[in-house]
Design an enzyme around this catalytic site. Structure first.
Site, mmCIF file in Angstrom:
data_model
loop_
_atom_site.group_PDB
_atom_site.id
_atom_site.type_symbol
_atom_site.label_atom_id
_atom_site.label_comp_id
_atom_site.label_asym_id
_atom_site.label_seq_id
_atom_site.Cartn_x
_atom_site.Cartn_y
_atom_site.Cartn_z
ATOM 1 C CE LYS A 212 -3.205 2.903 0.436
ATOM 2 N NZ LYS A 212 -4.119 3.252 -0.629
ATOM 3 C CB CYS A 268 -3.874 9.023 1.026
ATOM 4 S SG CYS A 268 -5.408 8.518 1.834
HETATM 5 P P1 NAD Z 1 -11.572 8.778 8.173
HETATM 6 O O1 NAD Z 1 -10.819 9.592 9.151
HETATM 7 O O2 NAD Z 1 -12.414 9.424 7.130
HETATM 8 O O3 NAD Z 1 -12.528 7.745 8.958
HETATM 9 C C1 NAD Z 1 -12.132 6.988 10.062
HETATM 10 C C2 NAD Z 1 -13.376 6.670 10.884
HETATM 11 O O4 NAD Z 1 -13.023 5.809 11.962
HETATM 12 C C3 NAD Z 1 -14.035 7.896 11.516
HETATM 13 O O5 NAD Z 1 -15.406 7.928 11.191
HETATM 14 C C4 NAD Z 1 -13.812 7.702 13.020
HETATM 15 O O6 NAD Z 1 -14.854 8.244 13.812
HETATM 16 C C5 NAD Z 1 -13.762 6.189 13.112
HETATM 17 N N1 NAD Z 1 -13.087 5.686 14.317
HETATM 18 C C6 NAD Z 1 -11.905 6.085 14.857
HETATM 19 N N2 NAD Z 1 -11.624 5.364 15.966
HETATM 20 C C7 NAD Z 1 -12.646 4.488 16.119
HETATM 21 C C8 NAD Z 1 -12.927 3.479 17.068
HETATM 22 N N3 NAD Z 1 -12.085 3.228 18.083
HETATM 23 N N4 NAD Z 1 -14.061 2.769 16.946
HETATM 24 C C9 NAD Z 1 -14.916 3.010 15.915
HETATM 25 N N5 NAD Z 1 -14.695 3.955 14.979
HETATM 26 C C10 NAD Z 1 -13.570 4.688 15.073
HETATM 27 O O7 NAD Z 1 -10.489 7.826 7.496
HETATM 28 P P2 NAD Z 1 -10.452 7.277 5.989
HETATM 29 O O8 NAD Z 1 -10.122 8.386 5.057
HETATM 30 O O9 NAD Z 1 -11.619 6.432 5.741
HETATM 31 O O10 NAD Z 1 -9.143 6.369 6.087
HETATM 32 C C11 NAD Z 1 -9.126 5.195 6.861
HETATM 33 C C12 NAD Z 1 -7.844 4.455 6.554
HETATM 34 O O11 NAD Z 1 -7.834 4.037 5.182
HETATM 35 C C13 NAD Z 1 -6.569 5.268 6.741
HETATM 36 O O12 NAD Z 1 -5.541 4.427 7.166
HETATM 37 C C14 NAD Z 1 -6.277 5.774 5.325
HETATM 38 O O13 NAD Z 1 -4.906 6.037 5.121
HETATM 39 C C15 NAD Z 1 -6.709 4.591 4.496
HETATM 40 N N6 NAD Z 1 -7.151 4.927 3.134
HETATM 41 C C16 NAD Z 1 -7.881 6.050 2.906
HETATM 42 C C17 NAD Z 1 -8.327 6.334 1.609
HETATM 43 C C18 NAD Z 1 -9.102 7.585 1.291
HETATM 44 O O14 NAD Z 1 -9.315 7.856 0.115
HETATM 45 N N7 NAD Z 1 -9.527 8.380 2.245
HETATM 46 C C19 NAD Z 1 -8.060 5.434 0.571
HETATM 47 C C20 NAD Z 1 -7.326 4.275 0.865
HETATM 48 C C21 NAD Z 1 -6.883 4.025 2.155
HETATM 49 C C1 UGA Z 2 -4.846 8.311 -3.547
HETATM 50 C C2 UGA Z 2 -4.581 7.107 -4.455
HETATM 51 O O1 UGA Z 2 -4.816 7.480 -5.816
HETATM 52 C C3 UGA Z 2 -5.473 5.929 -4.092
HETATM 53 O O2 UGA Z 2 -5.130 4.794 -4.887
HETATM 54 C C4 UGA Z 2 -5.266 5.597 -2.619
HETATM 55 O O3 UGA Z 2 -6.128 4.573 -2.208
HETATM 56 C C5 UGA Z 2 -5.531 6.825 -1.774
HETATM 57 O O4 UGA Z 2 -4.662 7.907 -2.198
HETATM 58 C C6 UGA Z 2 -5.241 6.559 -0.336
HETATM 59 O O5 UGA Z 2 -4.361 5.808 -0.019
HETATM 60 O O6 UGA Z 2 -5.955 7.116 0.467
HETATM 61 P P1 UGA Z 2 -6.705 10.214 -3.415
HETATM 62 O O7 UGA Z 2 -5.795 10.840 -2.409
HETATM 63 O O8 UGA Z 2 -8.137 10.097 -3.099
HETATM 64 O O9 UGA Z 2 -6.187 8.730 -3.766
HETATM 65 O O10 UGA Z 2 -6.637 11.049 -4.760
HETATM 66 P P2 UGA Z 2 -5.717 11.066 -6.073
HETATM 67 O O11 UGA Z 2 -6.608 11.095 -7.241
HETATM 68 O O12 UGA Z 2 -4.663 10.051 -6.043
HETATM 69 O O13 UGA Z 2 -5.044 12.511 -5.953
HETATM 70 C C7 UGA Z 2 -4.157 12.824 -4.896
HETATM 71 C C8 UGA Z 2 -3.529 14.182 -5.132
HETATM 72 O O14 UGA Z 2 -2.638 14.135 -6.251
HETATM 73 C C9 UGA Z 2 -4.540 15.292 -5.456
HETATM 74 O O15 UGA Z 2 -4.158 16.473 -4.804
HETATM 75 C C10 UGA Z 2 -4.438 15.454 -6.961
HETATM 76 O O16 UGA Z 2 -4.774 16.736 -7.412
HETATM 77 C C11 UGA Z 2 -2.959 15.162 -7.169
HETATM 78 N N1 UGA Z 2 -2.651 14.697 -8.538
HETATM 79 C C12 UGA Z 2 -3.099 13.484 -8.959
HETATM 80 C C13 UGA Z 2 -1.878 15.493 -9.386
HETATM 81 O O17 UGA Z 2 -1.460 16.601 -9.007
HETATM 82 N N2 UGA Z 2 -1.571 15.018 -10.630
HETATM 83 C C14 UGA Z 2 -1.993 13.809 -11.076
HETATM 84 O O18 UGA Z 2 -1.662 13.445 -12.232
HETATM 85 C C15 UGA Z 2 -2.780 13.017 -10.225
#
Ligand code: NAD
Ligand code: UGA
Length: 448
Positions: A212, A268
């Site tokens: 990841k 992220c």
């Molecule tokens: P987020 O902060 O949006 O959501 C986390 C949720 O967990 C919140 O609603 C919070 O209230 C809840 N929470 C925290 N502690 C808790 C507990 N003890 N019991 C129950 N609920 C609890 O986070 P997110 O953006 O969904 O990201 C979650 C994970 O996934 C992170 O590690 C992130 O890096 C990863 N991730 C995020 C994305 C993305 O696009 N946001 C994509 C891929 C991976």
């Molecule tokens: C990113 C990854 O693309 C996902 O695969 C991953 O799951 C996620 O992080 C995560 O781990 O949470 P996200 O952050 O939602 O997803 O959005 P992206 O589309 O990747 O864009 C991230 C940032 O890069 C934005 O600020 C975007 O504007 C910038 N970006 C993206 C650029 O400046 N140029 C590009 O060509 C692409």
């Protein structure tokens, strides 16, 4: 299948809703009462296209429920997902407080409820390599065995703004565990996606966890690379749009993630690059490429300031309009958004800011009465000396440029996302900067 998803953020809620949409019975758990109130009214507490209608559908059909009780949620579940946040700490490492709190709560509940069936504990959060082994240790400390609760890593690769599409069309599903039973149970859950041609990669717990960070760090590398090339295009009079197209046509390079901009933001890439650097540092290894990627990104966020200060000898008293505040389009997420850094720099230089984003009504992070929030794009540019297109929302792609210009004090357009062809902006009467493609002739006096 009956499953539990703990944490209802972007990852947890999207997974919970989509798994229930596929016919599973899902209980979503969160410890945030305000969020739960919204979810129980069948509403989504953040902006994510396509999510709410699926949530309503599954909840009404009785396949999706929300609770704050881990005990009640896990009792009948075969698979328990943990998808809580792993934010960045001051030293760059991932904060695993919520991850371990959930692991303890699940083990405790398993024990106290007297569960006697095999369950899989799946970590979906982005966590440093080795975290799954620590969770297995927590399980052991509760006197539980792998046959009762096996630990599996299933990193999530969805993007905000296209999260629902990404759930149904992932490039791959990664399952990491030493337990065959866990791997096969999770494969069964993902079978509908496998049947529609999504590859499932089974590997070790550690490799899944590291994959990841490696993926995010590589995507961030592509962005910083093209941002540097874009800056070089500006210095040499070349065109980054054509350059990226030419590079991307090489299948070994690939055309995605080669769009220059004001640096990557979001919840992220910034935190995950920091975290992988921290992991390597802890092991005495200097992760030079990712460190450079980060440094380039920090510089890129302020790249536009160089151009603004070249055009306006002083920004004191100038009004600068920003179109777009979210870190990318189709989300209301402003975590680590480049707009925050740009606004801070503009305010420090004495400018007034007028801002508009279709999903971000205001920025609580910015404490200044020098930022005005507009009702639309045209309101945002009223009386402005320059407009910066910061986030490429679709609604900014076909602006009425003549009207936009007529609302402004001075006709300066800075396109930070390569949305417009330079000629189109010039035809509308703008003096235009388009990232990596066209600079503004700085002999023009812009200090009226
Ligand atoms: P987020 O902060 O949006 O959501 C986390 C949720 O967990 C919140 O609603 C919070 O209230 C809840 N929470 C925290 N502690 C808790 C507990 N003890 N019991 C129950 N609920 C609890 O986070 P997110 O953006 O969904 O990201 C979650 C994970 O996934 C992170 O590690 C992130 O890096 C990863 N991730 C995020 C994305 C993305 O696009 N946001 C994509 C891929 C991976
Ligand atoms: C990113 C990854 O693309 C996902 O695969 C991953 O799951 C996620 O992080 C995560 O781990 O949470 P996200 O952050 O939602 O997803 O959005 P992206 O589309 O990747 O864009 C991230 C940032 O890069 C934005 O600020 C975007 O504007 C910038 N970006 C993206 C650029 O400046 N140029 C590009 O060509 C692409």
């Amino acid at each position: 299948m009956k499953i539990t998803v703990i944490g209802t953020g972007y990852v947890g809620l999207v997974s919970g809703v989509c798994f229930s949409d596929l016919g599973n019975h899902v209980t979503c758990v969160d410890n945030n009462p305000a969020k739960l109130d919204i979810l129980k009214q069948h509403k989504v507490p953040f902006y994510e296209p396509g999510l709410e209608e699926r949530l309503v559908r599954s909840a009404v059909a009785g396949r999706l429920t929300f609770t704050d009780s881990i005990d009640a949620a896990i009792q009948d579940s075969e698979i328990i997902f943990s998808a809580v946040g792993t934010p960045q700490t001051a030293d760059g490492s991932a904060d695993l407080t919520a991850v371990y709190a959930v692991a303890h709560a699940v083990c405790k509940a398993y024990k106290e409820l007297g569960c006697n069936t095999h369950k899989v504990y799946v970590n979906k959060s982005t966590v440093p390599v080795g975290t799954g082994d620590i969770i297995a240790g927590i399980r052991d400390d509760y006197g539980l065995t792998q046959d009762q609760l096996s630990i599996l890593s299933n990193p999530e690769f969805l993007r905000e703004g296209t999260a629902v599409y990404d759930f149904y069309h992932p490039d791959r599903i990664v399952l990491g565990s030493s337990c065959e039973k866990a791997l096969s149970k999770c494969s069964e859950l993902y079978d509908p996606l496998y049947r529609s041609d999504t590859p499932i990669v089974k590997t070790t717990l550690k490799t899944a966890e590291l994959s990841k960070y490696a993926s995010n760090a590589f995507l961030a590398t592509k962005i910083s690379f093209i941002n540097e090339m874009s800056n070089l295009c500006e210095l040499t009079g070349s065109d980054v749009k054509d350059l990226a197209k030419i590079m991307g046509m090489d299948g070994r390079i690939g055309r995605y993630f080669l769009h220059p901009g004001p640096g990557y933001g979001g919840s992220c890439f910034p935190k995950d690059t920091q975290a992988i650097i921290h992991t390597a540092d802890q092991l005495g290894y200097d992760l030079k490429v990712v460190k450079a990627v980060e440094a380039v990104n920090e510089r890129q966020k302020l790249h536009i300031m160089t151009h603004l200060t070249a055009v306006f000898s002083s920004l004191q008293g100038k009004t600068i309009a920003l179109l777009g505040l979210a870190f990318k389009p189709n989300t209301d997420d402003t975590r680590d958004a480049s707009a925050l850094v740009i606004i801070d720099a503009l305010l420090a230089a004495g400018a007034t800011v007028r801002a508009f984003d279709p999903e971000v009504p205001y920025l609580p992070e910015i404490k200044s009465d020098q930022v005005m929030y507009a009702t639309d794009s045209y309101d945002a540019v009223t009386g402005a000396d320059a407009v910066l297109l910061v986030t490429e929302w679709n609604m900014f792609r076909e602006l009425d440029l003549t009207r936009l210009k007529s609302e402004m004090k001075q006709p300066y357009f800075f396109d930070l996302r390569n949305v417009y062809a330079p000629e189109k902006l010039e035809q509308a009467g703008f003096t235009a900067y388009v990232i990596g493609r066209q600079l503004i002739e700085t002999t023009i006096a812009a200090d009226t």
